[in-house]
Write an enzyme that holds these catalytic residues in place. Structure first.
Site, PDB file in Angstrom:
ATOM      1  CE  LYS A  22      -0.538 126.104  22.313  1.00  0.00           C
ATOM      2  NZ  LYS A  22       0.361 127.276  22.414  1.00  0.00           N
ATOM      3  CG  ASN A  23       3.213 125.059  23.795  1.00  0.00           C
ATOM      4  OD1 ASN A  23       2.556 125.675  22.957  1.00  0.00           O
ATOM      5  ND2 ASN A  23       2.991 125.163  25.089  1.00  0.00           N
ATOM      6  CB  CYS A 116      -0.965 136.907  24.677  1.00  0.00           C
ATOM      7  SG  CYS A 116      -0.315 136.167  26.132  1.00  0.00           S
ATOM      8  NE  ARG A 121       3.840 135.249  26.747  1.00  0.00           N
ATOM      9  CZ  ARG A 121       3.111 134.261  26.223  1.00  0.00           C
ATOM     10  NH1 ARG A 121       1.822 134.416  26.068  1.00  0.00           N
ATOM     11  NH2 ARG A 121       3.681 133.159  25.798  1.00  0.00           N
ATOM     12  CG  ASP A 306       1.565 126.082  29.327  1.00  0.00           C
ATOM     13  OD1 ASP A 306       2.306 125.692  28.403  1.00  0.00           O
ATOM     14  OD2 ASP A 306       1.489 127.267  29.691  1.00  0.00           O
ATOM     15  NE  ARG A 398      -3.644 130.933  20.225  1.00  0.00           N
ATOM     16  CZ  ARG A 398      -2.914 131.379  21.261  1.00  0.00           C
ATOM     17  NH1 ARG A 398      -3.479 132.078  22.211  1.00  0.00           N
ATOM     18  NH2 ARG A 398      -1.621 131.103  21.345  1.00  0.00           N
TER      19      ARG A 398
END
Ligand code: EPZ
Length: 419
Positions: A22-23, A116, A121, A306, A398
């Site tokens: 995803k990143n 978030c 952020r 993460d 997500r």
């Protein structure tokens, strides 16, 4: 709203495929705006954040379609650089479109990305760098109007913190800028290298990605290409952790270049046997895991923030005490209350969380608060006695494609229910 209902106690066994990261997919999708002609991104995960990024591309006038795990983008004629607030708010990382739109169109109107679940952020590093490259940035109520009427100029940029997003935005702004841009104290995450590999394949001149100093020489034009997104190292660690916490045996497929070497030793120290062969990683968990005394999250190549939540879930049932230190985000312990509700013994003080392993967790009704915390609660449910319900599954969607199907295929008793 949907929830996952999990009956714990089954040791997972079998093979798990790994999709693209995803990143990496998100900055790569933003990068397609810089390219003339067609780009095909293969191994792209089917995630809500990816669908949001595709909507932003379509809004700017690019042609964008996703079939299975391939996204095809044609950015021959983007016709607007204004991203509406609704699209910006759909995901935090939409700020990475700023550098690409400025680089390609010389202007951009975006909104401050939503705060978030991990705390504030800020984007000061992004804006300071782009201003140094010649962007004129005006701030209105929540809206940023950026212009570079004479184009962007390369310059030397020192990041006071190796921000992943800021490094990506600068790279995207620099590849078509006049002259050379040197980023010092750049982020070194593998996703930065994936973005650099893609941009080089499109014709960009980039050196030093993966190190602390990245040098980019601006070129006139970039051409789209076919590119395979790197495997998702965070999802990989999440699924291996599911094998660890359930005492299972898993084979993770498609992990070539997945860069998990800074986390696999943690699972080995907890007593798991890890073997590698070709593009697979094998994990065999022990009957009882052992605690790993201290884990401090740091920028790459340190222990990644993460995976902090999912590794904490594993340590809640390991023998001994594990001390976590979260150094990247202000509030990244939002999974703790729910884990304690399931019987975990965790004490948080500021950035430190002390986890004393217990023999067993008990199922409970909990709610995901962000994508990695949600994944941690699923892992805890897989190991707990009884039934666990994890609400607000949209957080998990997500970052994890069809998580319940992947886990069910290796023996988990898990189902998704629409409430
Ligand atoms: C990326 O977020 C990832 N997201 C995050 O993954 C990941 O946790 C993070 O990098 C760190 O590795 C994507 O790639 C889409 P940062 P990003 O800029 O770029 C401060 C997940 O779970 N900072 O490196 O937003 C910031 O407040 C997500 O997949 C500033 O102060 O991370 C934070 O404390 C979560 N000013 C720290 O730097 C800025 O201008 C790290 O942020 C920018 C950041």
């Amino acid at each position: 709203m949907q929830k996952l209902v999990i009956k714990g106690g089954t040791a997972l066994e079998g093979e798990i495929p790994l999709w693209g990261a995803k990143n990496s997919a998100l900055p790569l999708l933003a990068a397609t705006i810089l390219c003339k002609g067609e780009t095909a991104l293969e191994n792209c995960p089917r995630l809500t954040d990816v669908f949001s990024a595709c909507r932003i591309l379509t809004h700017t006038g690019c042609r964008c379609s996703m079939n299975e795990h391939t996204v095809v983008v044609c950015a021959d004629a983007p016709d607007t650089s204004e991203i509406p607030e609704t699209l910006m708010q759909e995901m935090r990382s939409s700020i990475v479109f700023l550098g690409a739109l400025l680089g390609r169109m010389g202007s951009c109107q975006v909104y401050y990305p939503g705060g978030c679940e991990l705390g504030p952020r800020p984007i000061d590093l992004h804006l300071d760098a782009l201003s140094r490259m010649g962007a004129q940035i005006e701030r209105y109520d929540g809206r940023l109007e950026c212009k570079a009427p004479n184009g962007l100029c390369g310059c030397n940029i020192h990041l006071k913190f190796p921000s992943v997003g800021a490094t990506e935005n600068i790279m995207l702004a620099a590849v078509l800028a006049k002259g050379e841009t040197v980023i010092s104290n750049a982020a070194r995450e593998p996703e930065i290298c994936d973005l650099a590999r893609f941009l080089r394949k499109c014709g960009a001149l980039i050196k030093g990605d993966g190190e602390s100093t990245i040098r980019i020489k601006g070129v006139k034009e970039l051409k789209g290409c076919n590119y395979r997104i790197m495997p998702d190292r965070i999802a990989g660690i999440t699924y291996l952790s599911a094998g660890a916490i359930t005492g299972g045996t898993l084979k993770l497929l498609g992990v070539k270049n997945s860069c998990m070497d800074n986390v696999l030793p943690v699972l080995e120290q907890s007593g798991c046997r890890i073997d590698r062969a070709g593009d697979a990683i094998y994990l065999r968990a022990p009957k009882r895991l052992k605690a790993v005394s201290r884990l401090r999250t740091m920028p790459h190549p340190g222990f990644p923030t993460d995976v902090q939540a999912v590794i904490m879930a594993v340590m809640t049932v390991a023998e001994g005490v594990t001390v976590f230190e979260e150094n990247i985000f202000e509030c990244r312990y939002r999974h703790v209350d729910a884990l304690v509700q399931m019987g975990a013994e965790i004490c948080v003080s500021g950035r430190t969380a002390v986890v004393s392993g217990v023999k067993k967790l008990c199922g409970a009704h909990v709610a995901a608060t962000d994508l990695r915390s949600g994944a941690a609660l699923v892992l805890a449910g897989l190991a707990a006695d009884g039934i666990t319900e994890v609400r607000q599954v949209y957080h998990i969607d997500r970052g994890y494609e069809a998580i319940e199907k992947i886990l069910k295929d290796v023996g988990a008793d898990i189902r998704r229910i629409s409430q």
